[in-house]
Write an enzyme that holds these catalytic residues in place. Structure first.
Site, PDB file in Angstrom:
ATOM      1  N   ARG A  94       0.853  -1.194   0.000  1.00 49.49           N
ATOM      2  CA  ARG A  94       0.000   0.000   0.000  1.00 49.49           C
ATOM      3  C   ARG A  94       0.890   1.246   0.000  1.00 49.49           C
ATOM      4  O   ARG A  94       1.656   1.452   0.951  1.00 49.49           O
ATOM      5  CB  ARG A  94      -0.912  -0.019   1.239  1.00 49.49           C
ATOM      6  CG  ARG A  94      -1.726   1.222   1.388  1.00 49.49           C
ATOM      7  CD  ARG A  94      -2.692   1.167   2.568  1.00 49.49           C
ATOM      8  NE  ARG A  94      -3.315   2.464   2.687  1.00 49.49           N
ATOM      9  CZ  ARG A  94      -3.277   3.240   3.772  1.00 49.49           C
ATOM     10  NH1 ARG A  94      -2.695   2.829   4.875  1.00 49.49           N
ATOM     11  NH2 ARG A  94      -3.842   4.419   3.754  1.00 49.49           N
ATOM     12  N   HIS A 138      -2.914  10.973   0.977  1.00 47.54           N
ATOM     13  CA  HIS A 138      -2.353  10.768   2.318  1.00 47.54           C
ATOM     14  C   HIS A 138      -1.693  12.095   2.714  1.00 47.54           C
ATOM     15  O   HIS A 138      -0.497  12.185   2.915  1.00 47.54           O
ATOM     16  CB  HIS A 138      -1.366   9.605   2.312  1.00 47.54           C
ATOM     17  CG  HIS A 138      -1.036   9.053   3.663  1.00 47.54           C
ATOM     18  ND1 HIS A 138      -1.166   7.724   3.984  1.00 47.54           N
ATOM     19  CD2 HIS A 138      -0.574   9.648   4.791  1.00 47.54           C
ATOM     20  CE1 HIS A 138      -0.794   7.508   5.237  1.00 47.54           C
ATOM     21  NE2 HIS A 138      -0.427   8.680   5.747  1.00 47.54           N
ATOM     22  N   GLU A 183      -7.142   8.483   6.706  1.00 48.86           N
ATOM     23  CA  GLU A 183      -7.377   9.168   7.978  1.00 48.86           C
ATOM     24  C   GLU A 183      -7.867  10.607   7.794  1.00 48.86           C
ATOM     25  O   GLU A 183      -7.171  11.560   8.201  1.00 48.86           O
ATOM     26  CB  GLU A 183      -6.120   9.136   8.844  1.00 48.86           C
ATOM     27  CG  GLU A 183      -5.681   7.734   9.207  1.00 48.86           C
ATOM     28  CD  GLU A 183      -4.432   7.702  10.106  1.00 48.86           C
ATOM     29  OE1 GLU A 183      -3.954   8.768  10.507  1.00 48.86           O
ATOM     30  OE2 GLU A 183      -3.949   6.599  10.389  1.00 48.86           O
ATOM     31  N   ASN A 311      -7.135   1.825  10.219  1.00 45.60           N
ATOM     32  CA  ASN A 311      -5.796   2.032  10.778  1.00 45.60           C
ATOM     33  C   ASN A 311      -5.939   1.981  12.287  1.00 45.60           C
ATOM     34  O   ASN A 311      -6.686   2.765  12.870  1.00 45.60           O
ATOM     35  CB  ASN A 311      -5.248   3.406  10.393  1.00 45.60           C
ATOM     36  CG  ASN A 311      -5.013   3.547   8.892  1.00 45.60           C
ATOM     37  OD1 ASN A 311      -5.155   2.587   8.142  1.00 45.60           O
ATOM     38  ND2 ASN A 311      -4.650   4.736   8.467  1.00 45.60           N
ATOM     39  N   TYR A 313      -3.875   1.610  16.128  1.00 50.40           N
ATOM     40  CA  TYR A 313      -2.631   1.583  16.903  1.00 50.40           C
ATOM     41  C   TYR A 313      -2.841   1.381  18.396  1.00 50.40           C
ATOM     42  O   TYR A 313      -2.059   0.735  19.058  1.00 50.40           O
ATOM     43  CB  TYR A 313      -1.847   2.892  16.687  1.00 50.40           C
ATOM     44  CG  TYR A 313      -1.318   3.023  15.288  1.00 50.40           C
ATOM     45  CD1 TYR A 313      -0.079   2.506  14.940  1.00 50.40           C
ATOM     46  CD2 TYR A 313      -2.072   3.633  14.286  1.00 50.40           C
ATOM     47  CE1 TYR A 313       0.416   2.602  13.641  1.00 50.40           C
ATOM     48  CE2 TYR A 313      -1.598   3.734  12.982  1.00 50.40           C
ATOM     49  CZ  TYR A 313      -0.356   3.213  12.673  1.00 50.40           C
ATOM     50  OH  TYR A 313       0.117   3.287  11.395  1.00 50.40           O
ATOM     51  N   GLU A 381      -3.383  -0.094   8.446  1.00 53.19           N
ATOM     52  CA  GLU A 381      -2.153   0.271   9.157  1.00 53.19           C
ATOM     53  C   GLU A 381      -2.204  -0.336  10.552  1.00 53.19           C
ATOM     54  O   GLU A 381      -3.260  -0.313  11.201  1.00 53.19           O
ATOM     55  CB  GLU A 381      -1.990   1.785   9.342  1.00 53.19           C
ATOM     56  CG  GLU A 381      -1.682   2.549   8.096  1.00 53.19           C
ATOM     57  CD  GLU A 381      -1.488   4.049   8.357  1.00 53.19           C
ATOM     58  OE1 GLU A 381      -1.169   4.422   9.515  1.00 53.19           O
ATOM     59  OE2 GLU A 381      -1.675   4.816   7.410  1.00 53.19           O
TER      60      GLU A 381
HETATM   61  O1  IFM Z   1       2.795   7.653  10.103  1.00 47.31           O
HETATM   62  C1  IFM Z   1       1.421   7.697  10.332  1.00 47.31           C
HETATM   63  C2  IFM Z   1       0.657   7.540   9.044  1.00 47.31           C
HETATM   64  O2  IFM Z   1       1.021   8.489   8.102  1.00 47.31           O
HETATM   65  C3  IFM Z   1      -0.813   7.665   9.298  1.00 47.31           C
HETATM   66  N1  IFM Z   1      -1.255   6.792  10.361  1.00 47.31           N
HETATM   67  C4  IFM Z   1      -0.503   6.785  11.582  1.00 47.31           C
HETATM   68  C5  IFM Z   1       0.986   6.616  11.277  1.00 47.31           C
HETATM   69  C6  IFM Z   1       1.781   6.603  12.597  1.00 47.31           C
HETATM   70  O3  IFM Z   1       1.603   7.807  13.273  1.00 47.31           O
END
Ligand code: IFM
Length: 479
Positions: A94, A138, A183, A311, A313, A381
């Site tokens: 990606r 992006h 995002e 995405n 985290y 992500e």
């Molecule tokens: O690096 C970023 C990415 O560009 C978008 N999502 C979160 C990642 C980590 O912060």
């Protein structure tokens, strides 16, 4: 698409074998990057300036005064990078397309050398047996569009639609998976309200207008891509797992407002053809006259998705706080009497993000309950920035914390699959260390280490671990 991606009949029978999470047949593994974070070549082949070029030049905005001018020099080193992807065993890669390479001022005819770059990249990926997955936006908006109002104005939606047509016409026969936006929460709110990303402003109503225009741009682009290309079409959101800091009613209410800001303002229009009913509670006067929303917009925004990109985290713990700005007419869109607080008792990554893999399972399970029309999910992500991510005396990078992060989050994903959620694939963030926005080059998310002085690429232990997982997956499902 690669052979491993063609069988979409995913068996719900997922288990763990040999210490590695086991995924259904047809599940695909990839890695992700973004143009401004890796390409460099900022002034080459007719690329115009983006809002990030401008923002990076504002004193004090980026740690170390860094910029993406050179980044990982991927613009020149892409053949080496594709060779590393092939050795890693990726099913899919990606990447994002830099709009200012395609239209240097955001409108007008295509810049052929810019298109040629992505054309070569796509062909080389296919030659390596890797399915190209392209994100159209992006975060690197052409600066000329920002100068005429950027995402705050509807004309930028028209410009994005033209840009999409240009890219679709050139790459639409070969890209296997499209992501319209990455995002949009960050573009609208981190960019226009918190001001920590380009364009770096602190606005109220215009940030909400930007959110709407991003959704509308997505809808128009999705229609074009579905009508004119061969790839599946989706969007990459970052919905958050939000947890109230306590059971105090004030914290619960703050968490509900944060839900609107982080999640439902995006998901309700996309998946349920509605704006959230909690908008007024969250934004008060800022949202009360949304003149930028026109009749028929929701019909476009709700264009059916082939998949929803997530995405993910970390979870976010929310506590009640007073408004920072007492004047409701000048307050920013993120000043909603809610703030993120530290989560005790868990490890935190180099970003200070709490590591709680089960919240990925919970987030996905909750989404399925809330949105019966939830399309198939792709994790677009997931990964971690870690401390001490540099080569040791043996020349290797023993990033065991990252391996544990990936392993536990992938395992959490199998739990969501076992809960009946249709999850088709996973992209690790990121293929390589890169420009981490306001943090410059101080945070490393890569499976591959980059020495920014020499541009030497060194696969970390996590790269080898991921290779092992992918190989194990394909061996498990070999007939
Ligand atoms: O690096 C970023 C990415 O560009 C978008 N999502 C979160 C990642 C980590 O912060």
């Amino acid at each position: 698409m690669s052979a491993s991606e063609t069988d979409r009949s995913l068996s719900p029978d997922v288990s763990v074998s040999g210490g590695l999470p086991v995924f259904p047949r047809g599940f695909f593994f990839g890695a992700a990057t973004a143009s401004y974070q890796i390409e460099g070549g900022a002034g080459e082949d007719g690329r115009g300036p983006s809002i990030w070029d401008t923002y990076c030049r504002r004193p004090g905005r980026i740690t170390g005064g860094a910029s993406g001018d050179v980044a990982c020099d991927h613009y020149h080193r892409w053949p080496e990078d594709i060779a590393l992807m092939k050795d890693l065993g990726l099913d899919t890669y990606r990447f994002s397309i830099a709009w200012p390479r395609i239209q240097p001022t955001g409108t007008g005819p295509a810049n052929t050398p810019g298109l040629d770059f992505y054309d070569r990249l796509v062909d080389a990926l296919l030659d390596a047996g890797i399915t190209p997955a392209a994100t159209l936006y992006h975060w690197d908006l052409p600066q000329a569009l920002e100068d005429t109002g950027g995402w705050r104005v509807r004309s930028t939606v028209d410009a994005f639609t033209d840009y999409t047509r240009i890219v679709a016409e050139r790459l639409g026969d070969r890209v296997g998976r499209w992501f319209t936006l990455n995002e949009p929460f960050c573009t609208a709110f981190v960019g226009h309200a918190i001001g920590r990303h380009a364009p770096g402003t602190r606005e109220g109503t215009p940030a909400l207008a930007a959110a709407h225009h991003l959704l509308l741009a997505h809808g128009h682009a999705a229609r074009i891509l579905k009508d004119t290309t061969r790839g599946d079409v989706g969007i990459a959101l970052n919905p958050d797992r939000l947890l109230p800091a306590t059971h105090d009613p004030a914290d619960l209410a703050a968490c509900a407002r944060a839900e609107t800001l982080h999640n439902t303002i995006w998901l309700d229009p996309l998946l349920a053809h509605r704006y959230p009913t909690t908008e007024t509670d969250t934004w008060g006067p800022l949202i009360q006259d949304p003149t930028w929303r026109h009749d028929g917009d929701l019909d476009i925004i709700t264009t059916p998705l082939d998949f929803l990109g997530i995405n993910y985290y970390r979870p976010i713990t929310i506590a009640h706080t007073p408004h920072q700005d007492p004047d409701p007419t000048t307050r920013t869109a993120t000043d909603i009497r809610a703030t993120e607080t530290w989560q005790d008792g868990v490890r935190h990554t180099a970003m200070d993000w709490p590591v709680v893999p089960s919240s990925l399972t919970d987030l996905l399970t909750d989404l399925k309950h809330r949105y019966p029309t939830l399309p198939p999910i792709v994790i677009t992500e997931n990964g971690s920035a870690e401390h001490g991510d540099t080569p040791g005396p043996d020349g290797r990078i023993h990033d065991t914390d990252r391996i544990t992060y990936l392993h536990t989050h992938l395992t959490a994903l199998t739990h969501a699959i076992n809960n009946g959620i249709d999850i088709r694939g996973y992209y690790a963030w990121s293929l390589m260390d890169n420009f981490e926005w306001a943090h410059g080059y101080t945070k490393r998310f890569g499976l591959i280490h980059i020495d920014y002085t020499t541009q030497t690429r060194t696969p970390k232990d996590s790269y080898h671990w991921y290779h092992h997982l992918i190989t194990h997956h394909h061996n498990t499902h070999t007939p």
